[in-house]
Design an enzyme around this catalytic site. Structure first.
Site, PDB file in Angstrom:
ATOM      1  N   ASP A 133       0.995  -1.343  -0.135  1.00  0.00           N
ATOM      2  CA  ASP A 133      -0.092   0.017   0.112  1.00  0.00           C
ATOM      3  C   ASP A 133       0.834   1.245  -0.089  1.00  0.00           C
ATOM      4  OD1 ASP A 133      -2.529   1.359   0.585  1.00  0.00           O
ATOM      5  OD2 ASP A 133      -3.007  -0.414   1.368  1.00  0.00           O
ATOM      6  N   ASP A 235      -3.112   4.469  -2.227  1.00  0.00           N
ATOM      7  CA  ASP A 235      -4.397   4.859  -1.547  1.00  0.00           C
ATOM      8  C   ASP A 235      -4.959   6.093  -2.017  1.00  0.00           C
ATOM      9  OD1 ASP A 235      -5.655   4.066   1.072  1.00  0.00           O
ATOM     10  OD2 ASP A 235      -4.817   6.265   1.535  1.00  0.00           O
ATOM     11  N   GLU A 289      -5.941   3.729  -5.668  1.00  0.00           N
ATOM     12  CA  GLU A 289      -7.546   3.872  -5.326  1.00  0.00           C
ATOM     13  C   GLU A 289      -8.405   4.990  -5.999  1.00  0.00           C
ATOM     14  OE1 GLU A 289      -8.148   4.506  -1.145  1.00  0.00           O
ATOM     15  OE2 GLU A 289     -10.066   3.235  -1.014  1.00  0.00           O
ATOM     16  N   HIS A 355     -10.480  -4.165   3.284  1.00  0.00           N
ATOM     17  CA  HIS A 355     -10.501  -3.958   4.865  1.00  0.00           C
ATOM     18  C   HIS A 355     -11.307  -2.314   5.173  1.00  0.00           C
ATOM     19  CE1 HIS A 355      -8.042  -0.949   2.650  1.00  0.00           C
ATOM     20  NE2 HIS A 355      -7.962  -0.083   3.570  1.00  0.00           N
ATOM     21  N   ASP A 356     -11.904  -1.677   4.163  1.00  0.00           N
ATOM     22  CA  ASP A 356     -13.019  -0.716   4.489  1.00  0.00           C
ATOM     23  C   ASP A 356     -14.466  -1.197   4.259  1.00  0.00           C
ATOM     24  OD1 ASP A 356     -10.881   1.158   4.412  1.00  0.00           O
ATOM     25  OD2 ASP A 356     -10.810   1.577   2.282  1.00  0.00           O
TER      26      ASP A 356
HETATM   27  C1  GLC Z   1      -8.481   4.632   1.672  1.00  0.00           C
HETATM   28  C2  GLC Z   1      -8.075   3.233   2.677  1.00  0.00           C
HETATM   29  C3  GLC Z   1      -8.704   3.617   4.000  1.00  0.00           C
HETATM   30  C4  GLC Z   1      -7.982   4.783   4.534  1.00  0.00           C
HETATM   31  C5  GLC Z   1      -8.327   5.979   3.570  1.00  0.00           C
HETATM   32  C6  GLC Z   1      -7.449   7.096   4.179  1.00  0.00           C
HETATM   33  O1  GLC Z   1      -9.713   4.518   1.412  1.00  0.00           O
HETATM   34  O2  GLC Z   1      -8.508   2.141   1.951  1.00  0.00           O
HETATM   35  O3  GLC Z   1      -8.462   2.457   4.811  1.00  0.00           O
HETATM   36  O4  GLC Z   1      -8.761   4.883   5.944  1.00  0.00           O
HETATM   37  O5  GLC Z   1      -7.783   5.706   2.453  1.00  0.00           O
HETATM   38  O6  GLC Z   1      -5.972   6.711   4.212  1.00  0.00           O
END
Ligand code: GLC
Length: 579
Positions: A133, A235, A289, A355-356
Site C-alpha cells: 500500500d 491509496d 484507489e 479492509h474498508d
Molecule cells: C483509503 C483506505 C482507508 C483509509 C483511507 C485514508 O480509503 O482504504 O482504509 O482509511 O484511504 O487513508
C-alpha cells in the site's frame, strides 16, 4: 452520509499497475493491457492481508510481519500468487497505518525492516508476489515534513501541504471524511493558518502541485521497488490533485463528493510522470484507489497508450450491498456494464470486500448458520469466475462474518468513534447509528483471523487489539482444514480452477438470463473453450433460463454434493464446461 458510503465513493474506482524488477533506464514495454494480452498481473489471484489482524507473533495483541511470515505456507496452500499488504510503514496509528510518519521504515507494532526483508524473501521463495500500500494523498501530521511545514510560513517544507493563511479570510468549506466536525480545514495558531485534511486532522493532504514533493514520493517508490517488491496500491490517489484556488463548492456538495474530489486537476499528468519516473522501470503492479466519476476517467487511467496505470479497481460493485439487502438485477447490471466498458481495452479488478468494508458473506451472502457456507462458496465462485483480477480479503476464505458489536466501547475504527462523538455533540440518533455500524463499520472486516478454537482464535497469546468474533470456536481455519467441504477447501478448488483454466481469466464474458431476479448466469469463452457459470443469489430454489442444454455439459465444480441442472438450490453455484 454514512462512512462506508463515503469510503466507497472515495474508492469509486481504483487502479492497478504492472511494470518490472531491477531499475534500468529503458522503460520496458510491458504496459499492454488489452483483454487478450497475457500478463502476470491479469493471471494473479490477489490475497489481501490486513497485518494488524492476521497473526501476532510476540503476544502484544497486534498482528505483525513475523506472524505473516510464519503463515506463508498457509498462504501458498491457497493457490494465490500475489499478496496485497495494507500499510506497514511507521505510523502513530490514527487510521491503522494510513497515516504514515516515515515511508522508509516499519511500524514498531509490526516489526523491523529486517522482518520485512525476511517476509519478502519468504514470499518470493514460494512464488508469491508482494504488493504494498502506498499512502501518498496525505501523510501523518507526525511526519517530519509536516512538523517542518507547520513550524513557520517560510519553512522550505511549507509547500508540501495545503495551507490557507488567516488574513485571506475563512477558506471555502471542504468536507472531511473522518473529522469529528467534518471540517477539512484545521486551524493552526502557530502560523495563523488552516491546513487541509480530507481524512482525519492527523492526516494532512500532501500538495502534489509541488514538484519537490512529487520527487520525494518517486524516491520512496524506488526505495521499495529496489528492495524487490512487486507492486503498489496507491491509496486514495484519485484525491491527490486538487484545484488549489479552493473555489466555493455548492451547498451539500458532499452528497456528490466524488464529483468534486475525484480525479481533479492534473491527476493524469502526475500518473504519467510517476509512470515515467518509476513504474515503467520496474516489473511492478500498482493499485491507485479511485477511478474517478466516469467510465472514461477510469479508462484514461488504464489506457496503455497513455502510460499511466494498468488495472482499474472500480467500487461501484462493492457499494451495492445495503443493510436491507440489494437487487441482484442491479448487481448484474453494474458488473456487466464495467465488463463491457473494458472488453476491448484496459483491465479490471474484481472484488466484493476489503479492509474498508464489512464481511463478504454478511453483506452479499447470508451469514445465518443455515446458509453461511453455501452463500460464501457461491460468492467465491463469482469472484473467481469473472473477467478481471480477483482480490480476495483475508478471512473470507473461511466465511468469517461481521462482528456484530453492540457497544461503542468494542469499536476501534477512528471514523466510527469520531462519528459517534459528532452525533453525541449534535444530538444525533445514537441507537440508529449503532445499529448501522453492525452492518457497515470497518471493524467488522478487521476482527482477528480465526486460526483455531483455542483462546483468541489462536491469533495472539496476549489481549487482541480488537475483539475476536465470538463464533471462532465454530468458524476457524483448523476445523476447515479437516473438512474437505469447508469454505476454505472450496476456495482452494475455485482458485485452482481459475489457475488451470485461462478462459476464466481472459475469456469473453456474456450475461445470460438478464431479467432473472434470482440467478446470475454467464458464459466465459475463448479459443473454442466455453464455460457456463450459474449462481443462485437467493435463499430459495430458483431456475436458470439460459437456453443452454446441460445434458452434454460437464460439471466442474459446485457448492452442493448433489448439483446439476437448471433448477438451483438456495445459493447454489455451478461451473460447467460446455466445450
Ligand atoms: C483509503 C483506505 C482507508 C483509509 C483511507 C485514508 O480509503 O482504504 O482504509 O482509511 O484511504 O487513508
Amino acid at each position: 452520509m454514512p462512512i462506508h458510503k463515503l469510503l466507497s465513493i472515495c474508492a469509486a474506482g481504483c487502479l492497478l499497475l504492472a511494470n518490472c524488477k531491477q531499475a534500468d533506464d529503458k522503460p520496458k514495454n510491458i504496459q499492454k493491457n488489452n483483454p487478450g494480452e497475457q500478463q502476470w498481473w491479469k493471471e494473479a489471484v490477489v490475497y489481501q492481508i490486513y497485518p494488524r489482524s492476521f497473526k501476532d507473533s510476540d503476544g502484544d495483541g497486534i498482528g505483525d510481519l513475523k506472524g505473516i511470515t510464519s503463515e506463508l505456507d498457509y498462504i501458498k496452500s491457497l493457490g494465490v500468487n500475489t499478496v496485497w499488504l495494507n500499510p506497514v510503514y511507521s505510523s502513530p496509528n490514527d487510521d491503522n497505518g494510513y497515516d504514515v510518519s516515515d515511508y522508509r521504515n516499519i511500524m514498531k507494532d509490526f516489526g523491523t525492516i529486517q522482518d520485512f526483508d525476511a517476509l519478502l524473501k519468504g514470499m518470493h521463495s514460494r512464488g508469491i508476489k508482494l504488493v504494498m500500500d502506498l499512502v501518498v494523498n496525505h501523510s501523518s501530521d507526525e511526519h517530519e515534513w509536516f512538523k517542518q511545514s507547520k513550524s513557520s510560513r517560510d519553512n522550505p517544507y511549507r509547500n508540501y501541504y495545503h495551507w490557507w493563511n488567516e488574513e485571506q479570510g475563512k477558506p471555502a468549506y471542504r468536507y472531511s471524511l473522518f473529522d469529528i466536525n467534518h471540517d477539512a480545514w484545521r486551524y493552526d495558531s502557530l502560523t495563523r493558518s488552516y491546513y487541509l485534511h480530507y481524512f482525519s486532522r492527523k492526516q494532512p493532504d500532501l500538495n502534489w502541485e509541488n514538484p519537490k514533493l512529487r520527487k520525494e514520493i518517486y524516491d520512496i517508490m524506488r526505495f521499495w521497488a529496489d528492495k524487490g517488491i512487486d507492486g503498489f496500491r496507491l491509496d486514495a490517489f484519485q484525491f491527490a490533485a486538487k484545484d488549489t484556488t479552493f473555489p466555493a463548492f455548492p451547498k451539500h456538495f458532499e452528497k456528490n463528493f466524488n464529483q468534486y474530489y475525484g480525479v481533479q486537476g492534473n491527476l493524469h499528468g502526475y500518473l504519467q510522470e510517476m509512470n515515467k519516473e518509476v513504474l515503467s522501470k520496474y516489473n511492478v503492479m500498482s493499485v491507485a484507489e479511485g477511478s474517478g466519476n466516469t467510465l472514461e476517467d477510469a479508462h484514461n487511467m488504464v489506457d496503455a497508450d497513455r502510460h499511466e496505470l494498468n488495472m482499474a479497481y472500480a467500487f461501484e460493485g462493492v457499494s451495492i450491498a445495503q443493510p436491507n439487502g440489494y437487487s441482484l438485477l442491479h448487481f448484474k447490471d453494474v458488473f456487466t456494464k464495467w465488463d463491457s466498458a473494458f472488453a476491448q481495452k484496459g483491465w479490471l479488478s474484481i472484488f466484493l470486500a476489503n479492509h474498508d468494508q464489512a464481511r463478504l458473506v454478511s453483506r452479499f451472502g447470508n451469514d445465518n448458520p443455515q446458509y453461511r457456507e453455501v452463500s460464501s462458496k457461491m460468492l467465491t465462485t463469482f469472484l473467481m469466475s469473472m473477467r478481471g483480477t480477483p482480490y480476495y480479503y483475508n478471512g473470507d476464505e473461511l466465511g468469517m462474518t461481521n462482528a456484530g458489536f453492540t457497544k461503542i466501547e468494542d469499536y476501534k475504527d477512528m471514523p466510527t468513534l469520531n462519528e459517534y462523538k459528532h452525533l453525541k455533540q449534535t444530538g444525533g440518533d445514537i441507537p440508529a447509528f449503532l445499529k448501522r455500524q453492525q452492518f457497515e463499520c470497518r471493524d467488522n472486516g478487521r476482527t482477528p483471523f480465526q486460526w483455531d478454537n483455542t483462546a483468541n482464535a489462536g491469533f495472539t497469546k496476549g489481549a487482541p487489539w480488537l475483539k475476536v468474533n465470538a463464533n471462532y470456536t465454530a468458524i476457524n481455519k483448523a476445523a476447515q482444514e479437516k473438512d474437505p467441504n469447508s469454505c476454505l477447501n472450496y476456495f482452494r478448488k475455485m482458485v485452482k480452477l481459475r489457475n488451470d483454466n485461462k478462459v476464466l481469466v481472459y475469456g469473453k464474458y456474456t450475461l445470460l438470463d438478464k431479467a432473472n431476479p434470482d440467478v446470475y448466469a454467464y458464459t466465459r469463452e475463448t479459443g473454442g473453450t466455453k464455460m457456463l457459470v450459474l449462481l443462485n443469489f437467493k435463499n430459495k430454489p430458483a431456475t436458470a433460463n439460459t437456453g443452454i442444454n446441460l445434458s452434454k455439459a460437464k460439471l466442474l465444480i459446485s457448492n452442493y454434493a448433489k448439483a446439476g441442472g437448471t433448477t438451483l438450490q438456495p445459493y447454489e453455484a455451478a461451473v460447467y464446461q460446455l466445450n
